[in-house]
Enzyme design. Structure first.
Site, mmCIF file in Angstrom:
data_model
loop_
_atom_site.group_PDB
_atom_site.id
_atom_site.type_symbol
_atom_site.label_atom_id
_atom_site.label_comp_id
_atom_site.label_asym_id
_atom_site.label_seq_id
_atom_site.Cartn_x
_atom_site.Cartn_y
_atom_site.Cartn_z
ATOM 1 N N GLU A 185 0.885 -1.164 0.000
ATOM 2 C CA GLU A 185 0.000 0.000 0.000
ATOM 3 C C GLU A 185 0.925 1.217 0.000
ATOM 4 O O GLU A 185 1.827 1.300 0.839
ATOM 5 C CB GLU A 185 -0.876 0.037 1.259
ATOM 6 C CG GLU A 185 -1.836 1.223 1.225
ATOM 7 C CD GLU A 185 -2.582 1.476 2.532
ATOM 8 O OE1 GLU A 185 -2.198 0.901 3.567
ATOM 9 O OE2 GLU A 185 -3.549 2.256 2.493
ATOM 10 N N ARG A 237 5.495 -12.456 9.876
ATOM 11 C CA ARG A 237 6.242 -11.276 9.452
ATOM 12 C C ARG A 237 7.563 -11.220 10.207
ATOM 13 O O ARG A 237 7.743 -11.900 11.210
ATOM 14 C CB ARG A 237 5.414 -10.025 9.708
ATOM 15 C CG ARG A 237 5.126 -9.814 11.190
ATOM 16 C CD ARG A 237 4.510 -8.448 11.549
ATOM 17 N NE ARG A 237 4.391 -7.554 10.450
ATOM 18 C CZ ARG A 237 3.236 -7.047 10.020
ATOM 19 N NH1 ARG A 237 2.110 -7.382 10.619
ATOM 20 N NH2 ARG A 237 3.199 -6.203 9.036
ATOM 21 N N LYS A 266 4.732 0.636 9.894
ATOM 22 C CA LYS A 266 4.758 1.905 9.170
ATOM 23 C C LYS A 266 4.257 3.041 10.050
ATOM 24 O O LYS A 266 4.755 4.158 9.983
ATOM 25 C CB LYS A 266 3.898 1.797 7.898
ATOM 26 C CG LYS A 266 4.621 1.097 6.775
ATOM 27 C CD LYS A 266 3.952 1.353 5.442
ATOM 28 C CE LYS A 266 3.080 0.188 5.048
ATOM 29 N NZ LYS A 266 2.531 0.301 3.687
#
Length: 559
Positions: free
Chosen positions: A35, A262, A272
């Site tokens: 994204e 992850r 982020k």
RNA sequence: UGGGGUGUGGCCAAGUUGGUAAGGCACAGGACUUUGACUCCUGCAUGCGCUGGUUCGAGUCCAGUCGCCCCAGCCA
């Protein structure tokens, strides 16, 4: 080193191997779907390494880069550009396969109409808060919206009104009609379209309704004929929904979503949101601050993409939530740079040394190998004079046991030059050491004594006459604790306020002034350094510390 | 108290049909050393969350139990 032999495939490659052998797929199509709302970090690189890596392992395979741009509120073009740059630096080549979720807005809209016509989606007029109430909780089932059973015609009309801009933001949404009592909250009639009167970077003002992630992602994958849709663990709960949409719609394929853990690294943060805050509140100097775990930060620090790639392929892949020691990343860059970087003598914190028995106007010139690990790296000439600089930390007036650097009465070797012995310590009025007086052994030219006596300590040095001042930036971990925020509740409180130190008085061999931007060196006995590609100027490079050399003495000292 | 995952040495992580715990990092010794670096040797889980059970034999099968992670955005 990297042996992905038959037996050591990770669980995803194992699945792929089976799919290929069974004939379910002829090859693989994988994708990386960022994204564009922030910069890529090394956690993303794990996903990239996986997806791109797989595409390199299978004949005829494709790799897609797809920007997941369904929320114009958060997404910006500058991030798209930054992400592409990072991917290119990592060596990822997506060829013609660059896509945007927004490429599919028309198709997505058509599919929504199909869902409505099939009685599987409806326009809801509950507001956001009501939707939340109706959704129930983790333990209590939700209840149906009063608008759930509208007829198809009305739904079609209302959805058209949403699309055409006749409906105010927040007044209506399109929802999938699944099961408000599902134990999986994602299945409780998820919203699939919301109204946002926002200009989209790519579709402009064509749309005022934008599709949600769950709806968009699976269909985008299907339209691109992705075979294996790899994502992180938190989407595990979304898989039933992923499959549900694809089962209802006449899509060209039905990719298999597989989830993996992850990457987490200790002594840093990797979301982020957290990284954005560090940037916005100026705790760091930007997304590409060398202390950041972002790809751009690592690049600016001086890491190579090869070392990152090596790191990622060695940490493995599993479904356990784990935190990898950042020391492992450092291990791989040291490993690479030890073999490839030229050595150079740099005194970070200079202490003057006068060789009292060395004639004032005498000079020696020594030839040093650039890289003892690489015969082809050549040599360079370094000048030796009466006055020199050594590292302040290499001298101690009153040394502890096992200190085999310089102290009064001790003889050490100046790298490739002479053996010198300390005779005097000169101090200022405050008792600070200002210079050291030594004598050299003229017969030890090159650094070894003709009588064969062993000298344990070897120090790096720079001629005071020829050495040049350079700026060096030293970096330490960004956080003081392994898991920032874990104990304090706020990761900002765990920031290491001394993580960056700028040294402006370091003295280096003059040759280094000609170093081009982006060149990596080993500062002898210190570590690896990178000439900053942005702040360096012609003839005056600025160096970023990439990583120190392993320091056993530092460990011994602490004991 | 709902659902979905997951537990192998300090950190990652192999372990395919049950057959007697790979590898890397870290760490500890030692060799070498004109980088206290590199390199090279050696060591490092009688045990696989725990408890039972099945079996000649279980990290692998069964039952139970405990812990940890994720989910209640009109974010992705």
């Amino acid at each position: 080193m990297t042996e992905n032999n038959e037996r050591n495939l990770d669980f995803i490659r194992e699945i792929i191997k089976n799919d290929l052998e069974s004939g379910k797929h002829k090859t693989t199509v994988t994708r990386f779907p960022p994204e564009p709302n922030g910069f890529l970090h090394i956690g993303h690189a794990k996903a990239i390494c996986l997806n791109y890596g797989i595409s390199k392992e299978n004949e005829g395979a494709r790799f897609h880069l797809r920007f997941d741009d369904t929320n114009p509120e958060k997404e910006e073009v500058k991030y798209i550009e930054a992400i592409k740059k990072d991917l290119e630096w990592l060596g990822v080549d997506w060829g013609e396969n660059l896509f945007y979720a927004s490429d599919y807005f028309d198709k997505l809209y058509e599919y929504a109409i199909i869902l409505i016509k099939d009685g599987k989606a409806y326009v809801d007029e509950l507001n956001a808060e009501e939707i939340r109430e109706y959704r129930g909780t983790l333990t209590k089932p939700g209840k149906n919206s009063p608008y759930r059973d509208r007829n198809i015609e009305e739904n079609l009309e209302l959805f058209e009104k949403m699309r055409s801009g006749e409906v105010e933001e927040g007044k209506m949404v399109l929802r999938a009609k699944i099961d408000m009592a599902s134990p999986n909250i994602n299945m409780r009639d998820p919203v699939i379209y919301r109204i946002k009167n926002i200009h989209h970077p790519r579709t402009g003002d064509k749309w005022c309704i934008y599709p949600m992630y769950d709806y968009t992602h699976c269909i985008s994958d299907a339209l691109e004929n992705i075979t294996h849709s790899l994502c992180t663990l938190e989407f595990e709960d979304h898989r039933p929904l992923y499959d549900w949409f694809l089962d209802q719609l006449p899509v060209p394929s039905h990719p298999r979503q597989i989830e993996f853990a992850r990457l987490n690294l200790n002594y840093t943060v990797m979301s982020k949101r957290h990284l954005l805050k560090l940037v916005e509140e100026n705790h760091v100097d930007g997304w590409d601050d060398p202390r950041m775990p972002t790809i751009s930060g690592l690049r600016r620090r001086g890491y190579t993409s090869a070392s990152i790639w090596e790191f990622l392929s060695q940490i493995g892949l599993a479904k356990v939530v784990s935190t990898v020691d950042i020391g492992l990343l450092e291990y791989f860059i040291r490993q690479e740079l030890n073999k490839t970087s030229d050595r150079v003598l740099v005194v970070l914190d200079p202490l003057k040394v006068v060789i009292t028995n060395y004639p004032d106007d005498k000079e020696d010139e020594f030839e040093l190998p650039n890289n003892p690990e690489d015969e082809n790296a050549g040599t360079r000439k370094v000048k030796f004079t009466k006055e020199l600089y050594i590292e302040r930390g290499d001298f101690m007036e009153d040394p502890p046991k096992k200190f085999f650097r310089l102290f009064p009465g001790k003889e050490v070797r100046l790298k490739s030059a002479y053996l010198v012995r300390c005779n005097d310590v000169i101090k200022d009025d405050n008792g600070n050491i200002t210079e050291i007086h030594c004598t050299y052994d003229p017969d030890s030219k090159g650094g070894s004594a003709p009588d064969g006596r062993k000298v344990k300590g070897t120090l790096h040095w720079v001629s005071a006459k020829y050495g040049k001042k350079i700026e060096v930036r030293m970096f330490d971990r960004l956080f003081n604790v392994e898991n920032p925020g874990k104990e304090t509740g706020d990761y900002i409180d765990d920031l290491n306020r001394d993580s960056k130190k700028v040294l402006k008085n370091s003295i280096a061999e003059p040759g280094i002034l000609e170093a081009e931007k982006g060149k990596r060196f080993q500062f002898f006995r210190h570590g690896y350094f990178f000439s900053d590609p942005i702040d360096s100027t012609e003839g005056s490079p600025v160096f970023n510390q990439i990583v120190s050399l392993k320091d056993t003495w530092e460990k011994v000292k602490k004991k």
